[in-house]
Design an enzyme around this catalytic site. Structure first.
Site, PDB file in Angstrom:
ATOM      1  N   ARG A   1     -25.399 -10.679  35.383  1.00  0.00           N
ATOM      2  CA  ARG A   1     -25.872  -9.452  35.572  1.00  0.00           C
ATOM      3  C   ARG A   1     -27.744  -9.685  35.734  1.00  0.00           C
ATOM      4  O   ARG A   1     -28.200 -10.226  35.107  1.00  0.00           O
ATOM      5  CB  ARG A   1     -25.730  -8.588  34.329  1.00  0.00           C
ATOM      6  CG  ARG A   1     -26.269  -7.379  34.404  1.00  0.00           C
ATOM      7  CD  ARG A   1     -25.891  -6.438  35.160  1.00  0.00           C
ATOM      8  NE  ARG A   1     -26.488  -4.933  34.950  1.00  0.00           N
ATOM      9  CZ  ARG A   1     -26.405  -3.813  35.771  1.00  0.00           C
ATOM     10  NH1 ARG A   1     -25.535  -4.069  36.889  1.00  0.00           N
ATOM     11  NH2 ARG A   1     -26.914  -2.673  35.476  1.00  0.00           N
TER      12      ARG A   1
ATOM     13  N   THR B  16     -10.600  -3.771   0.957  1.00  0.00           N
ATOM     14  CA  THR B  16     -11.897  -3.778   1.669  1.00  0.00           C
ATOM     15  C   THR B  16     -13.224  -4.514   1.300  1.00  0.00           C
ATOM     16  O   THR B  16     -12.856  -5.185   0.217  1.00  0.00           O
ATOM     17  CB  THR B  16     -12.205  -2.134   1.502  1.00  0.00           C
ATOM     18  OG1 THR B  16     -12.773  -1.887   0.222  1.00  0.00           O
ATOM     19  CG2 THR B  16     -11.571  -1.169   1.788  1.00  0.00           C
TER      20      THR B  16
ATOM     21  N   ARG C  82      -6.090 -13.307   3.184  1.00  0.00           N
ATOM     22  CA  ARG C  82      -7.284 -13.188   3.511  1.00  0.00           C
ATOM     23  C   ARG C  82      -8.096 -14.171   4.480  1.00  0.00           C
ATOM     24  O   ARG C  82      -8.794 -13.555   5.426  1.00  0.00           O
ATOM     25  CB  ARG C  82      -8.193 -12.853   2.305  1.00  0.00           C
ATOM     26  CG  ARG C  82      -8.111 -11.233   1.984  1.00  0.00           C
ATOM     27  CD  ARG C  82      -9.023 -10.979   0.655  1.00  0.00           C
ATOM     28  NE  ARG C  82      -8.172 -10.010   0.139  1.00  0.00           N
ATOM     29  CZ  ARG C  82      -7.748 -10.152  -1.286  1.00  0.00           C
ATOM     30  NH1 ARG C  82      -7.876 -11.328  -1.902  1.00  0.00           N
ATOM     31  NH2 ARG C  82      -7.040  -9.303  -1.701  1.00  0.00           N
TER      32      ARG C  82
ATOM     33  N   SER D  36      -6.740   0.685  -2.392  1.00  0.00           N
ATOM     34  CA  SER D  36      -7.698  -0.308  -2.942  1.00  0.00           C
ATOM     35  C   SER D  36      -7.263  -0.483  -4.469  1.00  0.00           C
ATOM     36  O   SER D  36      -7.466  -1.554  -5.307  1.00  0.00           O
ATOM     37  CB  SER D  36      -9.105   0.455  -3.090  1.00  0.00           C
ATOM     38  OG  SER D  36      -9.708   0.518  -1.873  1.00  0.00           O
TER      39      SER D  36
ATOM     40  N   GLN E  22     -35.829 -12.574  26.805  1.00  0.00           N
ATOM     41  CA  GLN E  22     -36.103 -13.159  25.305  1.00  0.00           C
ATOM     42  C   GLN E  22     -35.070 -12.448  24.430  1.00  0.00           C
ATOM     43  O   GLN E  22     -34.398 -12.894  23.485  1.00  0.00           O
ATOM     44  CB  GLN E  22     -37.246 -13.383  24.850  1.00  0.00           C
ATOM     45  CG  GLN E  22     -37.794 -14.682  25.461  1.00  0.00           C
ATOM     46  CD  GLN E  22     -39.199 -14.924  24.668  1.00  0.00           C
ATOM     47  OE1 GLN E  22     -39.759 -14.052  23.936  1.00  0.00           O
ATOM     48  NE2 GLN E  22     -39.952 -16.128  25.035  1.00  0.00           N
TER      49      GLN E  22
ATOM     50  N   THR F 127       0.737  -1.230   0.295  1.00  0.00           N
ATOM     51  CA  THR F 127       0.102   0.070   0.146  1.00  0.00           C
ATOM     52  C   THR F 127       0.813   1.193   0.048  1.00  0.00           C
ATOM     53  O   THR F 127       1.970   1.247   0.617  1.00  0.00           O
ATOM     54  CB  THR F 127      -0.840  -0.114   1.362  1.00  0.00           C
ATOM     55  OG1 THR F 127      -1.912  -1.218   1.218  1.00  0.00           O
ATOM     56  CG2 THR F 127      -1.616   1.380   1.483  1.00  0.00           C
ATOM     57  N   GLU F 128       0.378   2.390  -0.770  1.00  0.00           N
ATOM     58  CA  GLU F 128       0.843   3.750  -0.698  1.00  0.00           C
ATOM     59  C   GLU F 128      -0.208   4.638  -0.416  1.00  0.00           C
ATOM     60  O   GLU F 128      -1.479   4.236  -0.466  1.00  0.00           O
ATOM     61  CB  GLU F 128       1.644   3.901  -1.968  1.00  0.00           C
ATOM     62  CG  GLU F 128       2.917   3.117  -2.525  1.00  0.00           C
ATOM     63  CD  GLU F 128       3.408   3.160  -3.812  1.00  0.00           C
ATOM     64  OE1 GLU F 128       3.099   4.070  -4.307  1.00  0.00           O
ATOM     65  OE2 GLU F 128       4.183   2.475  -3.930  1.00  0.00           O
TER      66      GLU F 128
ATOM     67  N   GLU G 144      -6.392  -5.667   3.683  1.00  0.00           N
ATOM     68  CA  GLU G 144      -6.022  -6.670   2.699  1.00  0.00           C
ATOM     69  C   GLU G 144      -7.382  -6.595   1.498  1.00  0.00           C
ATOM     70  O   GLU G 144      -7.775  -7.531   1.036  1.00  0.00           O
ATOM     71  CB  GLU G 144      -6.098  -8.118   3.276  1.00  0.00           C
ATOM     72  CG  GLU G 144      -4.631  -8.146   3.936  1.00  0.00           C
ATOM     73  CD  GLU G 144      -4.214  -9.494   4.359  1.00  0.00           C
ATOM     74  OE1 GLU G 144      -4.661 -10.513   3.786  1.00  0.00           O
ATOM     75  OE2 GLU G 144      -3.087  -9.613   5.052  1.00  0.00           O
TER      76      GLU G 144
HETATM   77  C1  LIG Z   1      -4.616  -2.072  10.632  1.00  0.00           C
HETATM   78  C2  LIG Z   1      -4.299  -2.132   9.051  1.00  0.00           C
HETATM   79  C3  LIG Z   1      -2.927  -2.829   8.805  1.00  0.00           C
HETATM   80  C4  LIG Z   1      -2.761  -2.987   7.536  1.00  0.00           C
HETATM   81  N1  LIG Z   1      -1.682  -3.600   6.856  1.00  0.00           N
HETATM   82  C5  LIG Z   1      -1.099  -3.621   5.792  1.00  0.00           C
HETATM   83  C6  LIG Z   1       0.143  -4.175   5.327  1.00  0.00           C
HETATM   84  O1  LIG Z   1       0.662  -4.892   6.135  1.00  0.00           O
HETATM   85  N2  LIG Z   1       0.623  -3.954   4.032  1.00  0.00           N
HETATM   86  C7  LIG Z   1       0.165  -3.325   3.110  1.00  0.00           C
HETATM   87  O2  LIG Z   1       0.414  -3.194   2.180  1.00  0.00           O
HETATM   88  N3  LIG Z   1      -1.066  -2.548   3.409  1.00  0.00           N
HETATM   89  C8  LIG Z   1      -1.574  -2.660   4.675  1.00  0.00           C
HETATM   90  N4  LIG Z   1      -2.841  -1.880   4.930  1.00  0.00           N
HETATM   91  C9  LIG Z   1      -3.500  -1.039   3.987  1.00  0.00           C
HETATM   92  C10 LIG Z   1      -4.716  -1.610   3.575  1.00  0.00           C
HETATM   93  O3  LIG Z   1      -4.657  -2.910   2.872  1.00  0.00           O
HETATM   94  C11 LIG Z   1      -5.459  -0.528   2.989  1.00  0.00           C
HETATM   95  O4  LIG Z   1      -5.876   0.331   3.864  1.00  0.00           O
HETATM   96  C12 LIG Z   1      -6.830  -1.026   2.158  1.00  0.00           C
HETATM   97  O5  LIG Z   1      -6.672  -1.744   0.922  1.00  0.00           O
HETATM   98  C13 LIG Z   1      -7.644   0.270   1.757  1.00  0.00           C
HETATM   99  O6  LIG Z   1      -6.905   1.071   1.250  1.00  0.00           O
HETATM  100  P1  LIG Z   1      -7.271   2.706   1.620  1.00  0.00           P
HETATM  101  O7  LIG Z   1      -7.112   2.787   2.754  1.00  0.00           O
HETATM  102  O8  LIG Z   1      -6.356   3.451   0.744  1.00  0.00           O
HETATM  103  O9  LIG Z   1      -8.503   3.040   1.235  1.00  0.00           O
HETATM  104  P2  LIG Z   1      -9.256   3.595  -0.359  1.00  0.00           P
HETATM  105  O10 LIG Z   1      -8.898   2.719  -1.538  1.00  0.00           O
HETATM  106  O11 LIG Z   1      -8.974   5.126   0.046  1.00  0.00           O
HETATM  107  O12 LIG Z   1     -10.989   3.365  -0.048  1.00  0.00           O
HETATM  108  C14 LIG Z   1     -11.699   4.246   0.676  1.00  0.00           C
HETATM  109  C15 LIG Z   1     -13.277   3.705   0.796  1.00  0.00           C
HETATM  110  O13 LIG Z   1     -13.579   3.673  -0.858  1.00  0.00           O
HETATM  111  C16 LIG Z   1     -14.014   2.507  -1.073  1.00  0.00           C
HETATM  112  N5  LIG Z   1     -13.506   2.129  -2.504  1.00  0.00           N
HETATM  113  C17 LIG Z   1     -12.354   2.317  -3.114  1.00  0.00           C
HETATM  114  N6  LIG Z   1     -12.292   2.132  -4.666  1.00  0.00           N
HETATM  115  C18 LIG Z   1     -13.650   1.548  -4.487  1.00  0.00           C
HETATM  116  C19 LIG Z   1     -14.283   0.971  -5.890  1.00  0.00           C
HETATM  117  N7  LIG Z   1     -13.783   0.890  -6.950  1.00  0.00           N
HETATM  118  N8  LIG Z   1     -15.694   0.476  -5.571  1.00  0.00           N
HETATM  119  C20 LIG Z   1     -16.156   0.597  -4.504  1.00  0.00           C
HETATM  120  N9  LIG Z   1     -15.769   1.178  -3.421  1.00  0.00           N
HETATM  121  C21 LIG Z   1     -14.395   1.643  -3.407  1.00  0.00           C
HETATM  122  C22 LIG Z   1     -13.202   1.661  -0.075  1.00  0.00           C
HETATM  123  O14 LIG Z   1     -14.155   0.229   0.019  1.00  0.00           O
HETATM  124  C23 LIG Z   1     -13.179   2.453   0.984  1.00  0.00           C
HETATM  125  O15 LIG Z   1     -14.503   2.094   1.611  1.00  0.00           O
HETATM  126  C24 LIG Z   1      -3.256  -1.921   6.263  1.00  0.00           C
HETATM  127  C25 LIG Z   1      -4.493  -1.231   6.860  1.00  0.00           C
HETATM  128  C26 LIG Z   1      -4.837  -1.369   7.878  1.00  0.00           C
HETATM  129  C27 LIG Z   1      -6.004  -0.637   8.531  1.00  0.00           C
END
Ligand SMILES: Cc1cc2nc3c(=O)[nH]c(=O)nc-3n(C[C@H](O)[C@H](O)[C@H](O)COP(=O)(O)OP(=O)(O)OC[C@H]3O[C@@H](n4cnc5c(N)ncnc54)[C@H](O)[C@@H]3O)c2cc1C
Length: 389
Positions: free
Chosen positions: A269, A366, A244, A130, A280, A124-125, A364
């Site tokens: 409790r 969303t 995953r 995503s 229920q 990731t960068e 890994e």
């Molecule tokens: C605790 C943690 C540990 C992590 N560890 C690692 C690691 O070890 N190595 C690594 O490389 N990365 C790691 N990550 C990064 C992680 O894989 C990314 O945060 C994730 O892939 C989402 O990317 P983003 O945060 O840039 O969100 P974005 O891509 O900006 O997404 C933002 C929102 O837009 C939605 N979205 C984006 N594109 C689309 C689309 N085409 N259609 C519909 N919805 C969309 C997403 O579902 C999300 O809801 C980690 C993240 C966390 C939180």
């Protein structure tokens, strides 16, 4: 209902439970508060080889099947899922090299971490989450030294500050889109500069180490490239397919803990002169928690068995991660509800489970991206003139 465990699995469960209860659990509340997990806390996990649980014995691993590794990692996650994540990321990074690299690369990697080391997967960068194919990291080949010069700013990297070995993805061809990405095995001491950013102040999984890692003119020998030039994207996707389902394992561990805590609380409790378990609507929440937990566990078990059989789990892994982490989100929310006002309080155990669980719907890929993958696999299957099963 529960899975039927083999005698060997039951023995391993007991061992891991004992280690986690005695050696890790007492330190979790403080580490969760500060967001700093002392590396020392991994000493016993390393001794048991949990960071190499499903790595074949020929590489010094424990040699467990995916199915058995899942069973024991549920126990680790029951105590703390962030702690478990550090171990899972390590063996997943190594597994990646075993599958796509040379025997020498895999043996070298394994040797470096065998006695107690971490590895990480740096994809990731900031501008490529995503959509990892949008990455900007570059690895430029220098024919004079037969090395690549790596420049990359990776973000959210689990184990980033602790790792001895990084599996890093970067462009070897800036014009070739996803086909221009290659994978590299980078050592912590590689010549050049590896800068570790500040620890992310995460809402949950606070025992896992998550940082930015910047590689500045880091020189990587050509024989540390994993697979062919341009194969990196495919390789990353394959690695994520296998990792995953392990996030789903950790989610199951959290769900089991949520049910255990909720049952204990509901039986003790009292309101209206009755233990709240007699009501229920509370019973319904508990029953729904158990339904979601057991279906999730069965799904995970099935996917792990597919992985053990060498079946491609691109779709099934995505289904498993999505279903289990969505179900888990409801389970932990219900646990907080059963605890009432105390559930919302940091002095009680369930709010942490809610914070920890949330990450697994994001990391890994969303759950939105997973649904796109599932739909695309379905389209391919049905496009071939009939469904698979
Ligand atoms: C605790 C943690 C540990 C992590 N560890 C690692 C690691 O070890 N190595 C690594 O490389 N990365 C790691 N990550 C990064 C992680 O894989 C990314 O945060 C994730 O892939 C989402 O990317 P983003 O945060 O840039 O969100 P974005 O891509 O900006 O997404 C933002 C929102 O837009 C939605 N979205 C984006 N594109 C689309 C689309 N085409 N259609 C519909 N919805 C969309 C997403 O579902 C999300 O809801 C980690 C993240 C966390 C939180």
């Amino acid at each position: 209902m529960s899975l039927m465990y083999t005698r060997e699995q039951s023995a391993m469960i007991q061992l891991v439970q004992k280690m986690m209860e005695n050696e890790v659990k007492p330190y979790v509340p403080e580490a969760d508060k500060t967001g700093k997990c002392p590396r020392e806390l991994y000493r016993y996990a390393f001794q048991m080889g949990l960071h190499m649980a499903e790595i074949p014995k020929e590489y010094g691993g424990v040699g467990l099947s995916y199915e058995s590794a899942a069973v024991i990692f549920e126990e680790v996650a029951k105590v703390d899922a962030g702690y478990a994540l550090g171990l899972v990321c390590t063996f997943v990074a190594l597994r990646n090299v075993i599958l796509a690299g040379t025997k020498e690369q895999a043996a070298y990697f394994a040797e470096r971490i065998k006695e107690g080391g971490f590895a990480c997967f740096a994809l990731t960068e900031a501008g490529a989450g995503s959509d990892p194919a949008a990455m900007r990291a570059t690895a430029e080949y220098d024919p004079e030294t037969n090395e690549y010069i790596l420049n990359a700013q990776k973000t959210f990297i689990t184990n980033g500050a602790w790792a001895d070995i990084y599996v890093v993805f970067a462009r070897t061809d800036t014009a070739a889109g996803s086909r221009g990405i290659s994978a590299f095995l980078v050592e912590r001491e590689a010549p050049g500069k590896i800068v570790i950013g500040r620890e992310e102040d995460k809402m949950g999984l606070r025992l896992s180490n998550t940082v930015d890692v910047t590689f500045r003119n880091v020189r990587v020998p050509a024989d540390r490239r994993i697979g062919k030039e341009g194969d990196g994207f495919k390789l990353a996707m394959r690695a994520l397919n296998l990792s995953r389902p392990f996030l789903a394992v950790l989610a199951v561990g959290i769900m089991q803990r949520a049910l255990d805590e909720s049952m204990r609380y509901a039986m003790n409790r009292s309101q209206f002169d009755h233990p709240i378990i007699d009501f229920q609507m509370v019973q319904q929440m508990l029953a729904d928690m158990a339904i979601r937990l057991e279906t999730s566990r069965c799904l995970v078990n099935n996917t792990m068995r597919m992985m053990d059989a060498g079946v491609d789990v691109q779709k099934d892994g995505a289904i498993t991660k999505t279903f289990v982490t969505d179900a888990g989100q409801k389970v932990v929310a219900d646990a907080v509800q059963i605890f009432g006002g105390y559930g919302y309080n940091r002095d009680y155990p369930v709010e942490k489970l809610m914070r920890d669980m949330k990450a697994f719907q994001i990391t890994e890929g969303t759950n939105q991206i997973q649904r796109m993958t599932i739909a695309s696999c379905l389209k391919q299957e049905y496009g071939k003139g009939g469904k698979r099963r």
